[in-house]
Motif scaffolding. Sequence first.
Motif, PDB file in Angstrom:
ATOM      1  N   PHE A 345       0.807  -1.190   0.089  1.00 32.84           N
ATOM      2  CA  PHE A 345       0.111   0.086   0.052  1.00 32.84           C
ATOM      3  C   PHE A 345       0.796   1.287   0.076  1.00 32.84           C
ATOM      4  N   PRO A 346       1.615   1.404   0.917  1.00 31.14           N
ATOM      5  CA  PRO A 346       2.470   2.747   0.854  1.00 31.14           C
ATOM      6  C   PRO A 346       3.539   2.824  -0.476  1.00 31.14           C
ATOM      7  N   ALA A 347       3.872   1.758  -0.877  1.00 28.78           N
ATOM      8  CA  ALA A 347       4.811   1.691  -2.091  1.00 28.78           C
ATOM      9  C   ALA A 347       3.716   2.264  -3.228  1.00 28.78           C
ATOM     10  N   PHE A 348       2.657   1.840  -3.337  1.00 23.69           N
ATOM     11  CA  PHE A 348       1.694   2.267  -4.300  1.00 23.69           C
ATOM     12  C   PHE A 348       1.389   3.743  -3.902  1.00 23.69           C
ATOM     13  N   LEU A 349       1.090   3.986  -2.672  1.00 28.65           N
ATOM     14  CA  LEU A 349       0.956   5.521  -2.334  1.00 28.65           C
ATOM     15  C   LEU A 349       1.955   6.277  -2.764  1.00 28.65           C
ATOM     16  N   MET A 350       3.162   5.799  -2.942  1.00 29.22           N
ATOM     17  CA  MET A 350       4.323   6.869  -3.624  1.00 29.22           C
ATOM     18  C   MET A 350       4.122   6.630  -5.049  1.00 29.22           C
ATOM     19  N   LEU A 351       3.762   5.731  -5.583  1.00 22.76           N
ATOM     20  CA  LEU A 351       3.622   5.724  -7.225  1.00 22.76           C
ATOM     21  C   LEU A 351       2.392   6.667  -7.710  1.00 22.76           C
ATOM     22  N   GLY A 352       1.268   6.659  -6.669  1.00 20.13           N
ATOM     23  CA  GLY A 352       0.186   7.472  -6.754  1.00 20.13           C
ATOM     24  C   GLY A 352       0.704   9.050  -6.824  1.00 20.13           C
ATOM     25  N   ALA A 353       1.533   9.309  -5.891  1.00 19.11           N
ATOM     26  CA  ALA A 353       2.402  10.615  -5.835  1.00 19.11           C
ATOM     27  C   ALA A 353       2.888  10.890  -6.961  1.00 19.11           C
ATOM     28  N   VAL A 354       3.876   9.921  -7.426  1.00 20.16           N
ATOM     29  CA  VAL A 354       4.610  10.031  -8.831  1.00 20.16           C
ATOM     30  C   VAL A 354       3.526  10.590 -10.045  1.00 20.16           C
ATOM     31  N   LYS A 355       2.482   9.767 -10.009  1.00 20.43           N
ATOM     32  CA  LYS A 355       1.543   9.965 -11.120  1.00 20.43           C
ATOM     33  C   LYS A 355       0.906  11.363 -11.246  1.00 20.43           C
ATOM     34  N   ARG A 356       0.790  11.833 -10.332  1.00 21.54           N
ATOM     35  CA  ARG A 356       0.323  13.478 -10.106  1.00 21.54           C
ATOM     36  C   ARG A 356       1.848  14.355 -10.253  1.00 21.54           C
ATOM     37  N   LEU A 357       2.738  14.018  -9.538  1.00 21.45           N
ATOM     38  CA  LEU A 357       3.957  14.816  -9.859  1.00 21.45           C
ATOM     39  C   LEU A 357       4.519  14.910 -11.430  1.00 21.45           C
ATOM     40  N   THR A 358       4.230  13.817 -12.025  1.00 24.44           N
ATOM     41  CA  THR A 358       4.608  13.682 -13.504  1.00 24.44           C
ATOM     42  C   THR A 358       3.578  14.485 -14.087  1.00 24.44           C
ATOM     43  N   GLU A 359       2.404  14.620 -13.793  1.00 26.02           N
ATOM     44  CA  GLU A 359       1.321  15.554 -14.618  1.00 26.02           C
ATOM     45  C   GLU A 359       1.581  16.765 -14.180  1.00 26.02           C
ATOM     46  N   VAL A 360       1.917  17.231 -12.986  1.00 26.56           N
ATOM     47  CA  VAL A 360       1.913  18.660 -12.616  1.00 26.56           C
ATOM     48  C   VAL A 360       3.296  19.293 -13.221  1.00 26.56           C
ATOM     49  N   THR A 361       4.301  18.355 -13.133  1.00 26.10           N
ATOM     50  CA  THR A 361       5.504  18.901 -13.654  1.00 26.10           C
ATOM     51  C   THR A 361       5.550  18.870 -15.098  1.00 26.10           C
ATOM     52  N   LEU A 362       4.700  18.285 -16.138  1.00 25.90           N
ATOM     53  CA  LEU A 362       4.913  18.649 -17.477  1.00 25.90           C
ATOM     54  C   LEU A 362       3.736  19.435 -17.576  1.00 25.90           C
ATOM     55  N   ALA A 363       2.997  19.851 -16.798  1.00 29.14           N
ATOM     56  CA  ALA A 363       2.027  20.995 -17.133  1.00 29.14           C
ATOM     57  C   ALA A 363       2.602  22.135 -17.667  1.00 29.14           C
ATOM     58  N   GLU A 364       1.966  23.068 -18.412  1.00 28.69           N
ATOM     59  CA  GLU A 364       2.553  24.273 -18.933  1.00 28.69           C
ATOM     60  C   GLU A 364       2.494  25.410 -18.093  1.00 28.69           C
ATOM     61  N   GLY A 365       1.274  25.531 -17.370  1.00 29.89           N
ATOM     62  CA  GLY A 365       1.298  26.539 -16.264  1.00 29.89           C
ATOM     63  C   GLY A 365       1.011  26.284 -14.835  1.00 29.89           C
ATOM     64  N   ASP A 366       0.784  27.190 -14.025  1.00 38.29           N
ATOM     65  CA  ASP A 366       0.561  26.872 -12.622  1.00 38.29           C
ATOM     66  C   ASP A 366      -0.632  26.804 -12.052  1.00 38.29           C
ATOM     67  N   GLU A 367      -1.616  26.764 -12.910  1.00 37.97           N
ATOM     68  CA  GLU A 367      -3.195  26.536 -12.539  1.00 37.97           C
ATOM     69  C   GLU A 367      -3.359  25.015 -12.278  1.00 37.97           C
ATOM     70  N   ARG A 368      -4.186  24.808 -11.783  1.00 37.38           N
ATOM     71  CA  ARG A 368      -4.684  23.376 -11.370  1.00 37.38           C
ATOM     72  C   ARG A 368      -5.052  22.851 -12.637  1.00 37.38           C
ATOM     73  N   LEU A 369      -4.641  21.456 -12.866  1.00 45.77           N
ATOM     74  CA  LEU A 369      -5.100  20.796 -13.953  1.00 45.77           C
ATOM     75  C   LEU A 369      -6.328  20.344 -14.183  1.00 45.77           C
ATOM     76  N   PRO A 370      -6.963  20.316 -15.271  1.00 50.12           N
ATOM     77  CA  PRO A 370      -8.484  20.034 -15.555  1.00 50.12           C
ATOM     78  C   PRO A 370      -8.838  18.776 -15.245  1.00 50.12           C
ATOM     79  N   GLY A 371      -9.850  18.692 -14.266  1.00 50.53           N
ATOM     80  CA  GLY A 371     -10.267  17.355 -13.679  1.00 50.53           C
ATOM     81  C   GLY A 371      -9.593  17.090 -12.610  1.00 50.53           C
ATOM     82  N   ARG A 372      -8.513  17.653 -11.948  1.00 49.73           N
ATOM     83  CA  ARG A 372      -7.564  17.159 -10.966  1.00 49.73           C
ATOM     84  C   ARG A 372      -7.488  18.361  -9.941  1.00 49.73           C
ATOM     85  N   GLY A 373      -6.912  17.988  -8.830  1.00 48.33           N
ATOM     86  CA  GLY A 373      -6.877  19.003  -7.745  1.00 48.33           C
ATOM     87  C   GLY A 373      -5.699  19.631  -7.416  1.00 48.33           C
TER      88      GLY A 373
END
Length: 480
Positions: A345-373
């Motif tokens: 569970f915590p290993a995949f908790l880390m991977l869940g954080a990685v999923k969101r990290l990747t999304e926000v890092t690759l985002a072009e602006g600082d605004e919240r991602l559409p459909g995400r928080g």
Amino acid sequence: MADKKPLVLDVDGTFLRTDLLFETFWAGLGQAPVETIKAAFRFLSDPARLKARLVDLTEVRTDLMPVNEDVLSAAREAQAAGREVVLASASNEALVKSLARDHGLSERVFASTEDRNLKGKTKATALVEAYGEGGFDYAGNDDIDREVWAHADRALVVGDEGSAKAMEAQGKPVIRIEGGYALRKVAKALRPHQWVKNILLFVPVMAAHEFSLATLGLVALGMIAFSLAASSIYVVNDLLDLEADRLHVKKKHRPFASGAVPISVGMAAGFGAGLIALVLAAWLNPAFLGIIVVYMGLSLAYSLKLKRMRWIDIAVLAGLYTIRVIAGAFAAGVYVSGYLLVFIFPAFLMLGAVKRLTEVTLAEGDERLPGRGYGKPDRSDLLNVGIIGIAIALLAWFGYSFTGQAEDLYPTRWLIWLCLIPITWWLVRMLRLGYFGKQDHDPIVFALKDKRGIGLILIVIAMMFQAAGLWEKWFSQVVG
């Protein structure tokens, strides 16, 4: 003159590579699920009122909806020739007017109101009253449009060869326009590349050292059931995320967002996959059926609501992966240690954080991602969640090495401790790559393609087998 006659375009499946009724229905499930479901049941036999109610419940962007480029090209040619291009649709009037404005078409539209469903004969009557018999050209895509083509001067037929031949047999001039969908695109919508995640069902079998063909066969069937169950939820997820996907640099090319596959076809494919999954699960055993129902229910809740809730979404993702491990134990009928789950569970908790990290890092602006928080300002917090997940996972692994099961299964315990080195390396590496946006939007899919990461995992497995004495046992069986 014939070439000055207005060009009338059907909308759903003709001008658009989607259907406005289904668009508003799925938007409604995402924005107002309870009211949308009530409306669907209440007005199921009254399409006009259903369409009007769904428009009231939702906010959709018609400017993002996929257009059939060949039909749009025909519309532009007609406009250049000085002809009026008009939309005529069974969809609700408000949406059709919005779509006409988006594409610079005539302000005059023919569409459904709360009291009238403009389809088939009703549409044909309205167009004849406005333009006269044979006073317009009409573009459509379905058998129902034959009612209108019969009164048009020329028929533009989109992807319906049967109707095209029928109109030609009646002496009607026909212009064929490419349409329809490819089965390979339907298969793509089921995301078969994501099925590799379900290899997690084999983890309890490996941990218990149960490698008989019968056991592996049961888990393989369980993996098939889980893959189909996951595909049914992927379809739901994509249909709920149509607008967000269309705003995404990569996801806009997904089958439903791009219009490559009709929403109705996707709904049928998703339902079929889910049904087969449940039948297979029931055949395996009641416990496995129960866990797959829990998985599908939690996945549906995630798609409808939970994925938009900060931090909760990551915990749910971790839970969905952990459920796969539990499912593998139920399918094979083997014991799964609580320590294994505390590690997973915590290993995949880390991977869940990685999923969101990747999304926000690759985002072009600082605004919240559409459909995400999440947005770029959350990178440090996501990194901290990942670090905490790694720490708890490593402690769980170390704690497991002192259990009675570990003593029985792994006589050479120091090798289990040594496994912490490649495990730590793999976990930290995944977190680092996510933080710098150097991996796929799905860390599990990335991990199963990452050669260096796969090498580390294989090292861990080899060390565990050595600690259990399995290499020596198998070698003696081969030699003997």
